[in-house]
Design an enzyme around this catalytic site. Structure first.
Site, PDB file in Angstrom:
ATOM      1  N   GLU A  27       0.828  -1.204   0.000  1.00  0.00           N
ATOM      2  CA  GLU A  27       0.000   0.000   0.000  1.00  0.00           C
ATOM      3  C   GLU A  27       0.866   1.259   0.000  1.00  0.00           C
ATOM      4  O   GLU A  27       0.534   2.251  -0.636  1.00  0.00           O
ATOM      5  CB  GLU A  27      -0.917   0.019   1.230  1.00  0.00           C
ATOM      6  CG  GLU A  27      -1.970  -1.067   1.229  1.00  0.00           C
ATOM      7  CD  GLU A  27      -2.798  -1.037   2.484  1.00  0.00           C
ATOM      8  OE1 GLU A  27      -4.011  -0.748   2.375  1.00  0.00           O
ATOM      9  OE2 GLU A  27      -2.239  -1.290   3.582  1.00  0.00           O
ATOM     10  N   LYS A 104     -11.936   3.764   1.201  1.00  0.00           N
ATOM     11  CA  LYS A 104     -10.766   3.042   0.699  1.00  0.00           C
ATOM     12  C   LYS A 104     -11.301   1.848  -0.104  1.00  0.00           C
ATOM     13  O   LYS A 104     -11.327   0.715   0.357  1.00  0.00           O
ATOM     14  CB  LYS A 104      -9.900   2.588   1.880  1.00  0.00           C
ATOM     15  CG  LYS A 104      -8.566   2.005   1.494  1.00  0.00           C
ATOM     16  CD  LYS A 104      -7.740   1.713   2.746  1.00  0.00           C
ATOM     17  CE  LYS A 104      -6.388   1.147   2.405  1.00  0.00           C
ATOM     18  NZ  LYS A 104      -5.581   0.878   3.606  1.00  0.00           N
TER      19      LYS A 104
END
Length: 125
Positions: A27, A104
């Site tokens: 990420e 997200k």
């Protein structure tokens, strides 16, 4: 999200930018798209009466600040990103209350899902 009584509400939905937030190395390295929804509580009466932008919040400028906050320094948690954005909104003088939702949609989850989101509400102390 309920704006406190006596305040008007300005909402901006779907502010998106690429960010590198998350606890996983992937990420942080690759990043992903984050989407933010804002609700601002303020008294819009003075701005409406005077037809004067300086008496309200310039949501064009604020959305640019939110975009830049998403794209800036990575954090582990979207809760932290939401707080960063709430602080930006409350720094605008007329804003008395803010609700921030950080989405997200590409979160690293092992099962099918549509969205992951955190919503926080903050007000001036």
């Amino acid at each position: 999200m309920t704006c406190p009584q006596g305040l008007d509400r300005i909402s901006v939905s779907g502010i998106s930018a690429h960010g590198q937030h998350g606890v996983l190395e992937h990420e942080r390295r690759v990043g992903q798209r984050f989407v933010v929804d804002l609700a601002l509580g303020l008294d819009t009466g003075p701005a409406a009466a005077a037809d004067d932008l300086s008496r309200t919040v310039d949501y064009g400028s604020l959305t640019l600040e939110v975009h830049d906050a998403i794209a800036s320094e990575p954090v582990d948690l979207i809760e932290t990103l939401a707080q960063r954005i709430a602080d930006l909104a409350l720094a605008h003088e007329p804003v008395q209350w803010v609700a921030v939702t950080v989405h997200k949609p590409a979160a690293p989850i092992a099962v099918a899902f549509d969205d992951v989101a955190v919503t926080i509400e903050r007000s001036r102390s």
